[in-house]
Scaffold this active site. Structure first.
Site: not given
Length: 182
Positions: A42, A68, A74, A93, A97, A146, A163, A166
């Protein structure tokens, strides 16, 4: 490898005939080693450019950490900055998801869902993208939450990009766990 120019660190005005501006624009162009629009994620190109520039600037302070990484969009921008500065990017990560990636949610992607294990799994897509970008020796994935990794992390970091989850609570948990390492 696409080799297409995807972003630059300076804005270019095509109607400005200033040769110095044109020359600086060409010097600052960065080639991404992968067709970045084909990578699931995204992140907007402008955001990737900002991440790249910040990571490059703080690189002398230590390795970078991304919390993330989803499919690696990224991580490619951050990894390129680390590669350019002879540094390392660690990504954390669990690859299961976020809330919005789960079945029935708005951003669920069936191609990333492991039917046999009945769970979302973005790790193979992440690894494929990092390998295609030529960053396997620069981007070091850690498959875990994390908070688990933070308990045992001892070294300083030059940058932490959060990230992961969220929700406000998840972001604050990551901040609290990692801010002391910067």
């Amino acid at each position: 490898m696409a080799g297409n120019i995807q972003f630059c660190r300076l804005r270019f005005d095509p109607f400005d005939s200033n040769l110095l501006n044109d020359f600086l624009y060409i010097l600052k162009m960065i080639k991404l080693p992968i067709e970045i629009d084909a990578v699931k994620g995204f992140l907007l190109p402008e955001e990737g450019e900002a991440l790249y520039n910040i990571c490059l600037e703080v690189s002398p302070l230590g390795p970078a950490l991304e919390i993330g990484s989803y499919c690696g969009k990224s991580a490619i921008y951050l990894g390129l900055a680390c590669l350019e500065s002879n540094n390392t990017l660690y990504t954390i990560d669990h690859h299961r998801g976020s809330e919005e990636h789960q079945p029935g949610e708005d951003y669920h992607d069936e191609k990333l869902f492991d039917l046999e294990r009945n769970q979302m799994d973005s790790f193979s897509e992440f690894r494929k993208n990092i390998e295609m970008a030529g960053l396997s020796e620069t981007v070091i994935p850690i498959v875990s939450s994390s908070l688990v990794v933070a308990k045992n992390w001892t070294g300083p970091l030059g940058m932490v990009f959060i990230d992961g989850g969220h929700s406000m609570e998840a972001a604050l948990d990551d901040y609290r766990a990692w801010s002391s390492h910067i």
